[in-house]
Design an enzyme around this catalytic site. Structure first.
Site, mmCIF file in Angstrom:
data_model
loop_
_atom_site.group_PDB
_atom_site.id
_atom_site.type_symbol
_atom_site.label_atom_id
_atom_site.label_comp_id
_atom_site.label_asym_id
_atom_site.label_seq_id
_atom_site.Cartn_x
_atom_site.Cartn_y
_atom_site.Cartn_z
ATOM 1 N N LYS A 35 0.743 -1.354 -0.227
ATOM 2 C CA LYS A 35 -0.109 -0.068 -0.171
ATOM 3 C C LYS A 35 0.959 1.107 0.136
ATOM 4 O O LYS A 35 0.795 2.281 -0.752
ATOM 5 C CB LYS A 35 -0.991 -0.023 1.126
ATOM 6 C CG LYS A 35 -1.939 1.107 1.302
ATOM 7 C CD LYS A 35 -2.536 1.095 2.549
ATOM 8 C CE LYS A 35 -3.992 0.578 2.977
ATOM 9 N NZ LYS A 35 -4.590 0.845 4.196
ATOM 10 N N PHE A 152 -15.786 13.425 11.305
ATOM 11 C CA PHE A 152 -17.002 13.395 10.828
ATOM 12 C C PHE A 152 -17.260 13.110 9.493
ATOM 13 O O PHE A 152 -18.255 13.889 8.938
ATOM 14 C CB PHE A 152 -17.950 14.647 11.468
ATOM 15 C CG PHE A 152 -17.626 14.540 13.095
ATOM 16 C CD1 PHE A 152 -18.743 13.694 13.503
ATOM 17 C CD2 PHE A 152 -16.989 15.311 13.889
ATOM 18 C CE1 PHE A 152 -18.664 13.600 15.155
ATOM 19 C CE2 PHE A 152 -17.041 15.408 15.102
ATOM 20 C CZ PHE A 152 -17.820 14.369 16.023
ATOM 21 N N ASN A 211 -23.449 9.685 15.271
ATOM 22 C CA ASN A 211 -23.764 8.503 14.069
ATOM 23 C C ASN A 211 -24.887 7.894 14.578
ATOM 24 O O ASN A 211 -25.689 7.735 13.546
ATOM 25 C CB ASN A 211 -22.554 7.556 13.924
ATOM 26 C CG ASN A 211 -21.449 8.025 12.929
ATOM 27 O OD1 ASN A 211 -21.458 9.140 12.366
ATOM 28 N ND2 ASN A 211 -20.502 7.189 12.793
ATOM 29 N N CYS A 263 -19.644 2.866 8.939
ATOM 30 C CA CYS A 263 -19.854 3.497 10.254
ATOM 31 C C CYS A 263 -21.162 3.434 10.999
ATOM 32 O O CYS A 263 -20.964 2.877 11.906
ATOM 33 C CB CYS A 263 -19.492 5.129 9.957
ATOM 34 S SG CYS A 263 -17.926 5.206 9.001
ATOM 35 N N ARG A 331 -18.744 -2.119 2.285
ATOM 36 C CA ARG A 331 -18.909 -2.546 3.548
ATOM 37 C C ARG A 331 -20.392 -2.364 3.887
ATOM 38 O O ARG A 331 -21.018 -1.275 4.085
ATOM 39 C CB ARG A 331 -18.134 -1.936 4.569
ATOM 40 C CG ARG A 331 -16.551 -2.545 4.414
ATOM 41 C CD ARG A 331 -15.639 -1.709 5.375
ATOM 42 N NE ARG A 331 -15.324 -0.501 4.878
ATOM 43 C CZ ARG A 331 -14.371 0.560 5.377
ATOM 44 N NH1 ARG A 331 -13.772 0.068 6.455
ATOM 45 N NH2 ARG A 331 -14.143 1.513 4.872
HETATM 46 C C1 UGA Z 1 -21.048 8.775 8.325
HETATM 47 C C2 UGA Z 1 -21.341 10.107 9.099
HETATM 48 O O1 UGA Z 1 -22.246 10.899 8.081
HETATM 49 C C3 UGA Z 1 -20.017 10.871 9.117
HETATM 50 O O2 UGA Z 1 -20.293 12.287 9.606
HETATM 51 C C4 UGA Z 1 -19.023 10.001 9.890
HETATM 52 O O3 UGA Z 1 -17.742 10.705 10.066
HETATM 53 C C5 UGA Z 1 -18.837 8.655 9.408
HETATM 54 O O4 UGA Z 1 -20.143 7.936 9.038
HETATM 55 C C6 UGA Z 1 -17.860 8.061 10.095
HETATM 56 O O5 UGA Z 1 -18.088 7.635 11.184
HETATM 57 O O6 UGA Z 1 -16.651 7.712 9.742
HETATM 58 P P1 UGA Z 1 -20.797 7.518 5.882
HETATM 59 O O7 UGA Z 1 -20.647 6.368 6.538
HETATM 60 O O8 UGA Z 1 -19.497 7.942 4.760
HETATM 61 O O9 UGA Z 1 -20.851 8.968 6.940
HETATM 62 O O10 UGA Z 1 -22.137 7.659 5.056
HETATM 63 P P2 UGA Z 1 -23.518 8.653 5.106
HETATM 64 O O11 UGA Z 1 -23.415 9.612 4.133
HETATM 65 O O12 UGA Z 1 -23.572 9.150 6.462
HETATM 66 O O13 UGA Z 1 -24.593 7.780 4.744
HETATM 67 C C7 UGA Z 1 -24.640 6.558 5.587
HETATM 68 C C8 UGA Z 1 -25.690 5.666 5.252
HETATM 69 O O14 UGA Z 1 -27.125 6.058 5.369
HETATM 70 C C9 UGA Z 1 -25.824 5.264 3.687
HETATM 71 O O15 UGA Z 1 -26.003 3.753 3.484
HETATM 72 C C10 UGA Z 1 -26.657 6.134 3.167
HETATM 73 O O16 UGA Z 1 -27.484 5.787 1.827
HETATM 74 C C11 UGA Z 1 -27.825 6.214 4.219
HETATM 75 N N1 UGA Z 1 -28.675 7.329 4.289
HETATM 76 C C12 UGA Z 1 -28.073 8.752 4.394
HETATM 77 C C13 UGA Z 1 -30.011 7.158 3.806
HETATM 78 O O17 UGA Z 1 -30.520 6.165 3.528
HETATM 79 N N2 UGA Z 1 -30.730 8.247 3.901
HETATM 80 C C14 UGA Z 1 -30.110 9.682 4.172
HETATM 81 O O18 UGA Z 1 -30.853 10.688 4.049
HETATM 82 C C15 UGA Z 1 -28.698 9.869 4.386
#
Ligand code: UGA
Length: 445
Positions: A35, A152, A211, A263, A331
């Protein structure tokens, strides 16, 4: 300032690169020599929009480097970030801290002067205390503080999130550590990003609380979507109607197939476990986890219903495999459960994803992959949108109808107006909205 970033995974790579872009000198460390070689050659292990250019620019300017030599990177660092993985421990949902503990032990013997050791990995409350203990025991003379600085970042929007955060949370009791952390983030304070300076345990819990709350918000709107289908309401309009209330906010109110990713599933489970261990259960979060698990299976059932109750021998086309757009991350993607259930019911799966196919091949079996959305639809008995990639938002619906064997579109992300789909002669099922092309077996009717 000099920064060592332990772990060149998603969080480490984005954070390290952005710190370098602020003007700090950053060395990212990883045990995976291949990597590191790839990174030095400009090849990134993950897909994140804009990251490759930012890595290249900062390497060129001599502010960003990659190594397997942890001791050398730590020796002259003002701050050492721990950004290693904290997967769910097999069987019990607790976060597995093996890598965090290993990193702490290695950092301990490499410290040469006052250094702030910062936990960026998502870790349960009290992990900072453990890291401090490990370092102290391994190197009693070391001059260091341990801080917590949860991230975040959203995958797909991580650089923007790092550079324009809603807030920065820093858990550090020691004033020297607070000063180092302020200096690191100073470029952001000039943009007036709010800083929450707090205790270490509070910072650790804040990450999980954020989260879990967001996961709950998504789950709430998903349940509203189910109810909308039963009472003939439209969940997108309900979301808009409640989201305009500033106390609720418009974000994270898109109904869909359930949350996934690296997450929310892991962090909600870990919070549930921590809370149970401390005799203070978080029942709302426990319920959220259960509802979300069931939802993915319910989506498969919805697809089967749309296929006249039977998918045995049928060809089901899936658009979008990653847990959300703009990432190659598979994941805990809802697509995994949905596809497994469909296969168990006898379906043959063909799929298309703009970035996720390599990762998908690691977790999914017996799937054909198409080169584009139209090829995916060719001869299929139903087309299912699982992930809302931009590339799927303006497909030629007439062309899709011609390609499909049965004109059924199941849109688990509500990206099409039902009228448009009906006009193209496709039967349409979405989530929490009246269907544009009612059919006798339409579960939304
Ligand atoms: C999430 C948090 O949003 C971040 O702030 C945090 O830093 C991150 O986890 C982490 O702990 O590292 P992420 O997992 O990249 O980020 O993705 P999100 O955009 O939050 O989406 C999470 C899930 O919720 C996805 O499967 C998405 O499709 C779903 N989702 C999100 C919905 O079904 N509806 C929504 O309105 C928003």
């Amino acid at each position: 300032m000099r920064v060592a970033m332990i772990g060149a995974g998603y969080v480490g790579l984005v954070s390290g690169t952005c710190f370098a872009d602020f003007g700090h000198t950053v060395t990212c460390v990883d045990t995976d020599a291949a990597k590191i070689d790839n990174l030095r050659a400009g090849r990134l292990p993950i897909y994140e929009p804009g990251l490759d250019q930012l890595v290249a620019a900062n390497m060129r300017q001599g502010r960003l480097d990659f190594t397997t030599d942890l001791a050398a990177a730590v020796a002259d660092a003002d701050a050492v970030f721990i950004a290693v993985g904290t997967p769910s421990r097999r069987g019990d949902g607790h976060a597995d801290l093996t890598y965090v503990h290993q990193a702490a032990a290695q950092i301990a013997t490499a410290l040469t002067r006052y250094t702030v050791v910062v936990n960026k990995s998502t870790v349960p409350v009290g992990t900072g205390d453990q890291v401090e203990r490990i370092i102290r025991e391994a190197n009693p003379a070391a001059d260091f503080s341990v801080a917590s600085n949860p991230e975040f970042l959203r995958e797909g929007a991580a650089i923007e999130d790092f550079k324009r955060p809603d807030r920065i949370v820093i858990g550090a009791e020691d004033p020297r550590a607070q000063e180092v952390m302020r200096d690191l983030y100073r470029p952001l304070f000039l943009n007036q990003a709010p800083l929450v300076m707090t205790g270490r345990r509070t910072a650790e819990l804040t990450k999980y609380a954020a989260n879990a709350f967001l996961a709950m918000k998504v789950t709430f709107i998903n349940e509203m979507a189910d109810l909308c289908e039963q009472v003939g309401a439209n969940v997108q309009e309900v979301a808009r109607g409640i989201g305009l209330d500033k106390r609720i906010g418009a974000k994270f109110l898109h109904a869909g197939p359930g949350y996934g990713g690296s997450c929310f599933p892991k962090d909600t489970l870990a919070l549930v476990k921590t809370a149970q261990d401390h005799g203070s259960p978080v029942r709302l979060v426990e319920t959220t986890v259960a509802i979300n698990d069931a939802r993915k299976r319910a989506m498969a059932a919805r697809i089967i219903t749309a296929c006249d109750g039977d998918v045995a021998g049928k060809r089901i086309a899936i658009l979008g495999l990653t847990f959300k757009p703009n990432t190659d991350d598979m994941r805990d993607a809802p697509s995994i459960v949905i596809i497994n259930e469909l296969q168990a019911a006898g379906a043959r799966i063909i799929a298309y994803d703009p970035e996720g196919v390599d990762q998908a091949k690691q977790v999914l079996r017996d799937i054909d992959y198409a080169a584009d959305p139209y090829a995916c639809a060719d001869g299929a008995d139903a087309l299912v949108i699982v992930t809302e990639w931009d590339a799927f938002r303006a497909l030629d619906l007439n062309e899709l109808r011609k390609r499909l064997r049965h004109p059924a579109l199941i849109d688990l992300r509500n990206i099409y107006p039902p009228e448009d789909v009906a006009e193209a002669g496709l039967r349409y099922w979405s989530v929490g909205r009246p269907s544009g092309a009612p059919a006798a077996d339409d579960p939304a009717q």
